[in-house]
Design a protein around this motif. Sequence first.
Motif, PDB file in Angstrom:
ATOM      1  N   ALA A 104       9.308  -6.033  -7.679  1.00  0.00           N
ATOM      2  CA  ALA A 104       8.455  -4.840  -7.623  1.00  0.00           C
ATOM      3  C   ALA A 104       9.303  -3.574  -7.659  1.00  0.00           C
ATOM      4  O   ALA A 104       8.970  -2.597  -8.343  1.00  0.00           O
ATOM      5  N   ARG A 105      10.409  -3.578  -6.945  1.00  0.00           N
ATOM      6  CA  ARG A 105      11.282  -2.400  -6.911  1.00  0.00           C
ATOM      7  C   ARG A 105      11.867  -2.112  -8.284  1.00  0.00           C
ATOM      8  O   ARG A 105      11.984  -0.955  -8.696  1.00  0.00           O
ATOM      9  N   GLN A 106      12.218  -3.168  -9.008  1.00  0.00           N
ATOM     10  CA  GLN A 106      12.788  -2.984 -10.340  1.00  0.00           C
ATOM     11  C   GLN A 106      11.779  -2.316 -11.274  1.00  0.00           C
ATOM     12  O   GLN A 106      12.116  -1.391 -12.025  1.00  0.00           O
ATOM     13  N   LEU A 107      10.521  -2.767 -11.226  1.00  0.00           N
ATOM     14  CA  LEU A 107       9.488  -2.152 -12.053  1.00  0.00           C
ATOM     15  C   LEU A 107       9.191  -0.729 -11.585  1.00  0.00           C
ATOM     16  O   LEU A 107       8.935   0.170 -12.393  1.00  0.00           O
ATOM     17  N   GLY A 108       9.248  -0.516 -10.263  1.00  0.00           N
ATOM     18  CA  GLY A 108       9.031   0.825  -9.731  1.00  0.00           C
ATOM     19  C   GLY A 108      10.086   1.799 -10.222  1.00  0.00           C
ATOM     20  O   GLY A 108       9.804   2.973 -10.478  1.00  0.00           O
ATOM     21  N   SER A 109      11.313   1.315 -10.389  1.00  0.00           N
ATOM     22  CA  SER A 109      12.391   2.159 -10.922  1.00  0.00           C
ATOM     23  C   SER A 109      12.105   2.553 -12.361  1.00  0.00           C
ATOM     24  O   SER A 109      12.375   3.688 -12.779  1.00  0.00           O
ATOM     25  N   ALA A 110      11.554   1.614 -13.129  1.00  0.00           N
ATOM     26  CA  ALA A 110      11.245   1.903 -14.532  1.00  0.00           C
ATOM     27  C   ALA A 110      10.209   3.019 -14.654  1.00  0.00           C
ATOM     28  O   ALA A 110      10.256   3.840 -15.578  1.00  0.00           O
ATOM     29  N   PHE A 111       9.257   3.051 -13.697  1.00  0.00           N
ATOM     30  CA  PHE A 111       8.219   4.096 -13.728  1.00  0.00           C
ATOM     31  C   PHE A 111       8.632   5.347 -12.945  1.00  0.00           C
ATOM     32  O   PHE A 111       7.906   6.319 -12.924  1.00  0.00           O
ATOM     33  N   LEU A 114       8.633   7.107  -7.027  1.00  0.00           N
ATOM     34  CA  LEU A 114       9.459   7.176  -5.825  1.00  0.00           C
ATOM     35  C   LEU A 114       8.699   6.755  -4.570  1.00  0.00           C
ATOM     36  O   LEU A 114       9.258   6.104  -3.681  1.00  0.00           O
ATOM     37  N   GLY A 115       7.425   7.092  -4.491  1.00  0.00           N
ATOM     38  CA  GLY A 115       6.633   6.703  -3.332  1.00  0.00           C
ATOM     39  C   GLY A 115       6.502   5.197  -3.238  1.00  0.00           C
ATOM     40  O   GLY A 115       6.648   4.606  -2.158  1.00  0.00           O
ATOM     41  N   PHE A 116       6.221   4.573  -4.368  1.00  0.00           N
ATOM     42  CA  PHE A 116       6.096   3.115  -4.393  1.00  0.00           C
ATOM     43  C   PHE A 116       7.438   2.467  -4.050  1.00  0.00           C
ATOM     44  O   PHE A 116       7.498   1.490  -3.293  1.00  0.00           O
ATOM     45  N   LYS A 117       8.521   3.018  -4.623  1.00  0.00           N
ATOM     46  CA  LYS A 117       9.851   2.465  -4.349  1.00  0.00           C
ATOM     47  C   LYS A 117      10.174   2.540  -2.860  1.00  0.00           C
ATOM     48  O   LYS A 117      10.738   1.602  -2.291  1.00  0.00           O
ATOM     49  N   ALA A 118       9.823   3.635  -2.214  1.00  0.00           N
ATOM     50  CA  ALA A 118      10.089   3.777  -0.781  1.00  0.00           C
ATOM     51  C   ALA A 118       9.310   2.736   0.026  1.00  0.00           C
ATOM     52  O   ALA A 118       9.836   2.128   0.965  1.00  0.00           O
ATOM     53  N   GLU A 119       8.042   2.520  -0.352  1.00  0.00           N
ATOM     54  CA  GLU A 119       7.222   1.534   0.354  1.00  0.00           C
ATOM     55  C   GLU A 119       7.774   0.128   0.155  1.00  0.00           C
ATOM     56  O   GLU A 119       7.844  -0.664   1.109  1.00  0.00           O
ATOM     57  N   ARG A 122      10.835  -0.390   2.209  1.00  0.00           N
ATOM     58  CA  ARG A 122      10.490  -0.684   3.602  1.00  0.00           C
ATOM     59  C   ARG A 122      10.112  -2.156   3.770  1.00  0.00           C
ATOM     60  O   ARG A 122      10.544  -2.830   4.716  1.00  0.00           O
ATOM     61  N   LYS A 123       9.318  -2.668   2.837  1.00  0.00           N
ATOM     62  CA  LYS A 123       8.906  -4.072   2.923  1.00  0.00           C
ATOM     63  C   LYS A 123      10.096  -5.012   2.731  1.00  0.00           C
ATOM     64  O   LYS A 123      10.205  -6.046   3.404  1.00  0.00           O
ATOM     65  N   LEU A 124      10.972  -4.649   1.815  1.00  0.00           N
ATOM     66  CA  LEU A 124      12.165  -5.458   1.579  1.00  0.00           C
ATOM     67  C   LEU A 124      13.043  -5.482   2.831  1.00  0.00           C
ATOM     68  O   LEU A 124      13.612  -6.514   3.201  1.00  0.00           O
ATOM     69  N   ALA A 125      13.128  -4.330   3.489  1.00  0.00           N
ATOM     70  CA  ALA A 125      13.903  -4.247   4.728  1.00  0.00           C
ATOM     71  C   ALA A 125      13.293  -5.149   5.806  1.00  0.00           C
ATOM     72  O   ALA A 125      14.015  -5.822   6.549  1.00  0.00           O
ATOM     73  N   ARG A 126      11.965  -5.164   5.868  1.00  0.00           N
ATOM     74  CA  ARG A 126      11.312  -6.010   6.870  1.00  0.00           C
ATOM     75  C   ARG A 126      11.564  -7.487   6.582  1.00  0.00           C
ATOM     76  O   ARG A 126      11.809  -8.274   7.499  1.00  0.00           O
TER      77      ARG A 126
END
Length: 845
Positions: A104-111, A114-119, A122-126
């Motif tokens: 998900a983060r990789q696709l978020g980077s393509a778009f 930034l808000g989605f990437k931050a969320e 956070r989930k990846l950190a959890r």
Amino acid sequence: MFERAVVLYNENSYRQAETLFVQSLTVFEQQSETRPLAEAHRYLGQISLVDGKLYTGLQHFQTSLRYAREGRDFRSEMALHALIGDAELYLGRTYEAGASYRSARQLGSAFNDLGFKAEVERKLARAAFLSGNNEEALLGYQSALSYIQSTGNNAEAAALLASVGEVYNRQGRFSEALNSFAQARTLIDRLDLPGLDARLRMNLGLSLKYQGNLNDALQQFRDAANLLRTRRVDRDYEVLLLFHIGTVYFESQRIADAKQFFEEGSELAGSLGDRIAEAYQRLLAVQCDVASIPAAQRVSSVDRVVAAYEQTAGLFREADHRTGEAFCYAQQAKMYVSAGNAEQAQRKFRAAIRLEETTLREFLRPEFHAAYQSFLRITKERREWSADLAGLLMQMNKPDEALLVLDRASSKPLFESFQDVQVPIRHPGLKTEMALARSHVSELNLLQTELSSLRAYQRSDRDEDHIASLQSRIDRLRGDLGALANRVVSVHPNYEPLLQLTSLSLQEARQATPRGTLVVRFLAAQEQLHIFALSRNRFEVKSTVLQREKLMSMVEEYQRLMQDPSVYTGTGGEESVPAMTRFATLSSQLYDYFLRPVDGFLERNLVIIMSPEFEHFPFHTLERQERDGGVKYLVEITSVDYLPSLASLRFKTANVPRLTNIVALGNPTGKNWSIDYELRDIRSFFKDARILISLEASWENLVPTRADVLQLSTEFSLHAGSSFLGSIAVSDAKTSGEAIQVPFEKLSELPAIPVVLLSNQVGQGVGLSMAHAMLLRINGTSDVFLNAWHADRKSSKFFSEFFYTHLSNGLAPGDAYRQALLNLIRIREVNHPHSWGQFFHFGVG
């Protein structure tokens, strides 16, 4: 119909919405409309998660993802990877969740969203936090926090600071944790967020408690609980806070007060429908009753206490929470032991162990339930149940059965861990059966979690038909898996750690033991240390009166002193003498306990079954006091090898008449030149050895090689990647100095290599485990050498030089290993066990 379903969903009318979404699927399928199909399955997945149908929800999200890809809807694909990660996390599959979040983060980077990437960060950190990777969790939370702070969203920033503080608490960095919580509370000072405020107070209280400040901790817990009770919000946290208040009183010996709060917490959890929390707090109230019983009345109170535990076990059974139910049975067993009723005690321990063995995974909300298990020390307790049962069996003069109980206990953690590891099946005749068996394991895992999720919470609209269907599928799969496992293991026993546990007889273990080899397995029972010794023509048990707690305390102290610089370098001068003396004393004492009783049985080779409680313990460094006053390390007396279980004696392994093809890979970043020199030196003994260093140290270069001996000298990052085995650093093959991470389990894709050396170059105290050795032995590797911790480069270089010297002279790998250690012992710079004791041999002979 679909639009009406969306409206109902947004109004939380999930039952009506679900019916309309299901009906709309038929129309969309007839018209082959992929985008609305993807959306409908996404909504159905989200409804399933609300209902506790976690596996069902995951299946809907995966179907939705397939349709989104067909429709080339990349934004939906991005969101679905995150939802799949959520479902995986609910199912307790932290590594799989991490992989989905990274997609998900990789696709978020393509778009550049930034808000989605931050969320997602956070989930990846959890996910990293829940899998035990504190450093990755901290980096993830801090990355998300840096973005959120730039947006001015104080509520989100405070929540992230709370998560950062939780990591600091776990790491023991309490001042930094307190600072994070203080910053967070400042941010929400003028916001009406009672739930977040209570969570911050709770974590602040935990920091204070960990530092021994119980009064201030208690005040924080009380203030937080009162806030939630007054506002009637986030009652799950109120339940947890009542537990924390109870633990402070319990640890302060105010047992009656503790019981009051545990009972209040249990009652509140029950009213909220949280059966797991209800049962655990009820269990803690029973523990308070037990703690209040005077010693003189303990025996006469057994029946009353056993009945209380039985009632609590029933609560766990209703919640389908087997860990709690098994814990209750084990507590009953301990009460029977105190009363001298060995027969009833062993029956209850068997019931606890049977539940453990038949449970692959179960539902648990870490933020609300894990604290109970931690306080009760359930992980430690579970490791001891088989030892307690085996100790009772020894009292009943059943040593054969006791040993096999222990071996199943050694195999269970490996089986649990390997569920998440993708291992290619290389045996040509078993590929189909193993694929089916492993799919059964995976499905059982998911079905058991969903079933326990549905039973863990009381819901007015619970789907009883779905629950009955789940139970039926589980029963059928368990039976099919048992039959499959027995067939597979009879043909190729290497695959046993990947399957449901199968039975091993003592006769099979002895037949699998090579001639001239003595196999030893230790049982630290409550009051005795039993040493099982078996060979082709011998099976005996030697016993010593010794309390388990005392023995384990000595083992822990020995390992701690081995890592103490004042002991292995003497840097403290005269102040180092007491610690050095204590270390030497412990070494001899532990030899006398563990090995002196079987001195007369030692043959050419000694194999120690490394049970979980002794993992990483270097038995080969223990010292025997000779009659002439001299001292010898165990490895000077006989060769010392290790195996994870008796069952692994049966493994079929690759062997070649003479080891000639040597491949070594290391130093992918090109920053550690001593590794380059170490690996190049191999050519002094094997001139045709293939050395892959720096830019050449890539996975692509390793895959086509055919080696008799493979050495990997690189960084092994534990808890990173797609499984608990972590990853290996290799060159990216494009840019000098750039390394990438390859999952450790990919080594099983290579044809079985007879001999593998794993040299982990990551900092002090971090090393490889018997699980890493087990993966390679499953694949057919005969001899695995690894360092269980990282001492220094000098010892690694010397070990490599001596090992290859002896290997080139025709010694077998195990003999070359032993001779290399003997050489190290004679070199002053590396003669302390801290330097050479790090090297372990997993294999036989």
